[in-house]
Design a protein around this motif. Sequence first.
Motif, PDB file in Angstrom:
ATOM      1  N   ALA A   6      36.292  30.149  43.530  1.00  0.00           N
ATOM      2  CA  ALA A   6      36.248  30.406  42.092  1.00  0.00           C
ATOM      3  C   ALA A   6      36.542  31.868  41.771  1.00  0.00           C
ATOM      4  CB  ALA A   6      34.883  30.007  41.524  1.00  0.00           C
ATOM      5  N   LEU A   7      36.396  32.736  42.740  1.00  0.00           N
ATOM      6  CA  LEU A   7      36.733  34.143  42.521  1.00  0.00           C
ATOM      7  C   LEU A   7      38.146  34.399  43.045  1.00  0.00           C
ATOM      8  CD1 LEU A   7      33.408  35.792  43.729  1.00  0.00           C
ATOM      9  CD2 LEU A   7      34.240  35.755  41.392  1.00  0.00           C
ATOM     10  N   HIS A   8      38.863  35.284  42.368  1.00  0.00           N
ATOM     11  CA  HIS A   8      40.222  35.574  42.799  1.00  0.00           C
ATOM     12  C   HIS A   8      40.194  36.542  43.989  1.00  0.00           C
ATOM     13  CE1 HIS A   8      44.411  36.453  42.784  1.00  0.00           C
ATOM     14  NE2 HIS A   8      44.622  35.670  41.741  1.00  0.00           N
ATOM     15  N   PRO A   9      40.850  36.191  45.093  1.00  0.00           N
ATOM     16  CA  PRO A   9      40.746  37.041  46.283  1.00  0.00           C
ATOM     17  C   PRO A   9      41.454  38.390  46.136  1.00  0.00           C
ATOM     18  CG  PRO A   9      42.314  35.269  46.660  1.00  0.00           C
ATOM     19  CD  PRO A   9      41.661  34.996  45.329  1.00  0.00           C
ATOM     20  N   PHE A  10      42.328  38.501  45.116  1.00  0.00           N
ATOM     21  CA  PHE A  10      43.213  39.646  45.022  1.00  0.00           C
ATOM     22  C   PHE A  10      42.638  40.776  44.175  1.00  0.00           C
ATOM     23  CE2 PHE A  10      47.295  41.707  44.015  1.00  0.00           C
ATOM     24  CZ  PHE A  10      47.826  41.739  45.281  1.00  0.00           C
ATOM     25  N   PHE A  11      41.611  40.472  43.380  1.00  0.00           N
ATOM     26  CA  PHE A  11      41.041  41.490  42.500  1.00  0.00           C
ATOM     27  C   PHE A  11      39.616  41.817  42.925  1.00  0.00           C
ATOM     28  CE2 PHE A  11      44.236  39.241  40.041  1.00  0.00           C
ATOM     29  CZ  PHE A  11      45.004  40.308  39.597  1.00  0.00           C
ATOM     30  N   THR A  12      39.185  43.030  42.609  1.00  0.00           N
ATOM     31  CA  THR A  12      37.821  43.387  42.981  1.00  0.00           C
ATOM     32  C   THR A  12      36.843  42.597  42.122  1.00  0.00           C
ATOM     33  OG1 THR A  12      37.695  45.171  41.378  1.00  0.00           O
ATOM     34  CG2 THR A  12      38.493  45.746  43.575  1.00  0.00           C
ATOM     35  N   VAL A  13      35.641  42.430  42.647  1.00  0.00           N
ATOM     36  CA  VAL A  13      34.621  41.671  41.942  1.00  0.00           C
ATOM     37  C   VAL A  13      34.352  42.306  40.574  1.00  0.00           C
ATOM     38  CG1 VAL A  13      32.190  41.027  41.998  1.00  0.00           C
ATOM     39  CG2 VAL A  13      33.576  40.813  44.048  1.00  0.00           C
ATOM     40  N   GLY A  14      34.238  43.631  40.566  1.00  0.00           N
ATOM     41  CA  GLY A  14      33.959  44.325  39.308  1.00  0.00           C
ATOM     42  C   GLY A  14      35.034  44.073  38.264  1.00  0.00           C
ATOM     43  N   SER A  15      36.307  44.140  38.684  1.00  0.00           N
ATOM     44  CA  SER A  15      37.376  43.985  37.700  1.00  0.00           C
ATOM     45  C   SER A  15      37.406  42.562  37.154  1.00  0.00           C
ATOM     46  CB  SER A  15      38.721  44.358  38.314  1.00  0.00           C
ATOM     47  OG  SER A  15      39.101  43.390  39.252  1.00  0.00           O
ATOM     48  N   GLN A  16      37.024  41.580  37.971  1.00  0.00           N
ATOM     49  CA  GLN A  16      37.015  40.197  37.479  1.00  0.00           C
ATOM     50  C   GLN A  16      35.922  39.990  36.447  1.00  0.00           C
ATOM     51  OE1 GLN A  16      37.755  36.995  40.371  1.00  0.00           O
ATOM     52  NE2 GLN A  16      38.006  38.581  41.903  1.00  0.00           N
ATOM     53  N   ILE A  17      34.774  40.624  36.680  1.00  0.00           N
ATOM     54  CA  ILE A  17      33.697  40.495  35.708  1.00  0.00           C
ATOM     55  C   ILE A  17      34.074  41.243  34.426  1.00  0.00           C
ATOM     56  CG2 ILE A  17      31.263  40.960  35.268  1.00  0.00           C
ATOM     57  CD1 ILE A  17      30.820  40.743  38.279  1.00  0.00           C
ATOM     58  N   ALA A  18      34.663  42.433  34.595  1.00  0.00           N
ATOM     59  CA  ALA A  18      35.062  43.229  33.439  1.00  0.00           C
ATOM     60  C   ALA A  18      36.102  42.478  32.607  1.00  0.00           C
ATOM     61  CB  ALA A  18      35.626  44.570  33.903  1.00  0.00           C
ATOM     62  N   GLU A  19      37.004  41.767  33.289  1.00  0.00           N
ATOM     63  CA  GLU A  19      38.033  41.035  32.562  1.00  0.00           C
ATOM     64  C   GLU A  19      37.404  39.952  31.688  1.00  0.00           C
ATOM     65  OE1 GLU A  19      40.663  38.780  34.956  1.00  0.00           O
ATOM     66  OE2 GLU A  19      41.846  38.151  33.225  1.00  0.00           O
ATOM     67  N   ALA A  20      36.428  39.242  32.261  1.00  0.00           N
ATOM     68  CA  ALA A  20      35.754  38.204  31.485  1.00  0.00           C
ATOM     69  C   ALA A  20      35.124  38.803  30.231  1.00  0.00           C
ATOM     70  CB  ALA A  20      34.697  37.525  32.347  1.00  0.00           C
ATOM     71  N   TYR A  21      34.667  40.039  30.327  1.00  0.00           N
ATOM     72  CA  TYR A  21      34.036  40.687  29.181  1.00  0.00           C
ATOM     73  C   TYR A  21      35.085  41.113  28.161  1.00  0.00           C
ATOM     74  CZ  TYR A  21      30.644  43.549  26.680  1.00  0.00           C
ATOM     75  OH  TYR A  21      29.819  44.071  25.727  1.00  0.00           O
ATOM     76  N   ARG A  22      36.204  41.632  28.656  1.00  0.00           N
ATOM     77  CA  ARG A  22      37.236  42.146  27.749  1.00  0.00           C
ATOM     78  C   ARG A  22      37.961  41.048  26.979  1.00  0.00           C
ATOM     79  NH1 ARG A  22      40.202  46.993  28.176  1.00  0.00           N
ATOM     80  NH2 ARG A  22      42.089  45.879  28.631  1.00  0.00           N
TER      81      ARG A  22
END
Lengths: 353, 360
Positions: free
Chosen positions: B117-133
């Motif tokens: 469910a997490l994208h292997p190519f992006f950092t964990v932080g950036s994936q969470i930040a994207e969901a927020y943005r």
Amino acid sequence: MSTTQPIREPQAAPAPGGKLLEVTGLTKHFPIKTGVVFQRQIGAVRAVDGIDFSVGAGESLGLVGESGCGKSTTGRLITRLLEPTAGSIVFDGEDITHKPAVKLRQARKNVQMIFQDPYSSLNPRHTVGTIIETPMRLNGIEPPQGLKKRAQELLETVGLNPEHYNRYPSEFSGGQRQRIGIARALALRPKLIVADEPVSALDVSIQAQVVNLLQDLQREFGIAFVFIAHDLAVVRHFSERVAVMYLGRIVEIADRETLYARPRHPYTRALLSAVPEADPDAVERRERIRLTGDVPSPIDPPSGCRFRTRCPKFAQVLSEDERTACMDQEPELTDRAGGNPVACHYPETVELS
Amino acid sequence: MTLSTPEQPADLLPAAASFLDVRDLRVHFPTEDGLVKSVDGVSFTLEKGRTLGIVGESGSGKSVTSLALLGLHKGSRAQVSGEIWLEGQDLVALPEHEMRELRGTTVSMIFQDPLSALHPFFTVGSQIAEAYRVHHKVSRKEAMERAVEMLKRVGIPQPERRAKDYPHQFSGGMRQRAMIAMSLVCDPALLVADEPTTALDVTVQAQILDLIRDLQEEFGSAVIIITHDLGVVADVADDILVMYGGRRIEYGTVRDVLKQPEHPYTWGLLQSMPDIADDVGRRLDPIPGSPPSLINLPSGCAFHPRCAHKGRVPEGICTIERPELRPVAGTDAHIAACHLTARAKQEIRGAGPNDHRSTP
């Protein structure tokens, strides 16, 4: 399972009470290498780090622990799918630790394995019949009734329809596939079966069917089991003796009554208290021991007692002086003033309520 | 609503508006072999601050139900009917672009396998930040700060450093925590957790369940937890919905359903679980057979081919007539769909000394 068993020849089992499998100081380190052309080793994942245990003929030993504790690696070492780094494995009086593959075949006949995932452990392009016959073919066994008949008998033994001989694995459900895997393991009439999480991929109702089947087979054919699982309730149900592993070592080993009623290692206690129970009253009654954090890296395990970084007793109960022993000395797996072997400097004594 | 619907069960009558009100939800998939009725007339309600556990075997329709709550069947071939009322909006009728607004902010999901469910190519932080943005007009930097704050909240040590790590650098339990952080980053009112702990060790499972409970208290959200493990449900849920073959067969509070189960399937589930405090000599009592095909459900009660007690019902009604959900006497909200009379159930249960666990 049908009671009209056509295959009931007695096993050439060693004397009752004798040790079928004896493992001493078993170690497996996976090297970590660096460099492209000139590789050098910079460390090792100490997956299994010196364990001793034995399994008697017809006995079932449970191996439990969190993921990464080395329980599956242990299973693969016993079946010699992996080459041990150190230690020895004596099976049926014969040292098989470093036996070359050609000479291993005889021993492998007696040690079979059941895998966790019934979807990836069967070749999708082979029929069920081929899958079950292959071990016999490879070992040059010609059953008097013929290969096909024998395979069909095995299908019946594990509760499948013998007419399904020509079907492919994709035509079966998860529970049925696991039965096919069990039939394959039985084909050579092994003395020991290493079952690596055999039921954890199955639904609860199907899980019970497979556990019952394994139990019947164990009783009927006197097969010894090394039962690897993370589900403590299933292990308790299936294994007379249970070994708890943590970071590549056995921290406690005992018969099931003792282990589940009077666990002595704080880790065993924590594991037991984390098992979910489907009884609302039990949930309210129970005091859960919280383990914080994750299992430390097996590349660089903590000094002294490996569990001390997560040990609730170390953090809350022990005095500064008592902690020094935990930090400096690795506790041996010994009896410690009566009781079952436990690897803890300050084992618990109180019975679980 | 489909014509073949039998009489509406008692709890479907108009009631005071709930936070979440699912009414007669159906999700059907047309396939070459026929219509797969994955979910066939499921209804339940849920209030804020409460937890509902949906239990069933694989193929019982529990995950398909959860995907419908997030409108994730839109744009697929699935035929969804019925109503899902969430805070006064019907999610089934909502067009995709409006549903998209709600995902994350109002309804959010924790998936079973955090590694896929997490994208292997992006950092964990950036994936969470994207969901927020997606839902908030903030700068990258602010969103990243929010992500770090969420990681801290779900108990990841050194969140500033770990936010820059990739999913593969996290352990299984940490990944699941990161998933939870991502699903909670926009303060959803409803959190759907699909088998959130199935892939985890018992010790980590206990940690994650504690975390979900704590966060629920803190945010006051409603939680739906989908699992096949009755132990997990007993631990965290307030209500239980037991599904079989895409339908509800038993629904009630955790205490009612687990202490006084009314449906033979629920008995079966409880009996087939090895218990940690049980007699070791007891043979497990599995439910025979395997779950039914959703294309061709057995006639009458879908459970009848596997039911050991159908003989107690006269004239083989179990094979002919589908049982309705009926209220269980002496309870407020406990309903079950079984033809067995209260008396017959008493006898079956009475065969043992105390409760359902005793083998007859």
